[in-house]
Design an enzyme around this catalytic site. Sequence first.
Site, short mmCIF file in Angstrom:
data_model
loop_
_atom_site.label_atom_id
_atom_site.label_comp_id
_atom_site.label_asym_id
_atom_site.label_seq_id
_atom_site.Cartn_x
_atom_site.Cartn_y
_atom_site.Cartn_z
N SER A 190 22.04 -15.36 22.35
CA SER A 190 22.47 -14.94 23.68
C SER A 190 22.50 -16.15 24.59
CB SER A 190 21.48 -13.91 24.24
OG SER A 190 21.68 -13.68 25.62
N TYR A 244 12.78 -11.09 25.61
CA TYR A 244 14.15 -11.21 25.11
C TYR A 244 14.60 -12.67 25.08
CZ TYR A 244 19.23 -10.39 24.84
OH TYR A 244 20.54 -10.39 24.46
#
Length: 251
Positions: free
Chosen positions: A130, A143
């Site tokens: 990401s 995350y």
Amino acid sequence: MRRVLITGGASGIGRAMAEAFADEDCEVWVTDVDERLLADCPATWRTRMADAAEETAIAAVIDEIGMAGGLDVLCANAGVKGPTAPIEKVALDDWRACTAVTLDGAFLVAKYAAPLMKAAGRGVMLFTSSTAGIYGYPNRSPYAAAKWGVIGLMKTVAMELGPHGIRANAILPGAVEGPRMERVLEAEAAAKGMTRDAVYEGYAAGVSLKTFVEAADVADMAVFLASDRARRISGQAIAVDGHTVNPDPQV
């Protein structure tokens, strides 16, 4: 026919990857934890229930693929969004639940896929990271940490397996339109006292192209990186995000 495995492949980015590889006449294998979503996959796909963080389940799937003839492309895609909270309010159990799927899951599937690819003397491993893995992500520490870890894992795997003819790369999606991002928007809006639309506009404003990306954009990159056209591309973290210039939607 190339054989492709996508973890977390029954929805979102994983589903788009599976569809894109199927369009390339690949034999598609998909794992997921959602039985309903797996049942909705095309009958031509080989679907298996498997938690990305469960070693026994992942080992069994890889063993089955090996018996079917080997693995050409691995898309280590499974991941969860984790909690949305400032660091001091993140529970350790929530941290571990996020990193178990997102980072441990990538490690496990690569661990068991490596021997198959080494035996064949070729293969491609693609890891879904990401832009949070290069910028950080306020209120999303588990995350972001997991996605940074995925990039480190990928670069190490590329170095270890490159001499065996195996390439590894990471794809870094930005904000991707779809149900998962909607859940993120709603959680961030609640955490920051903002409206969902304000958070959405903040994300879009922080991108040069002023827009979110589609899951199909990420899938197109996966197909390219798995192809011979990318035969000299390895060890790279490649963003598909419209050029994120400010990852914090609050600003």
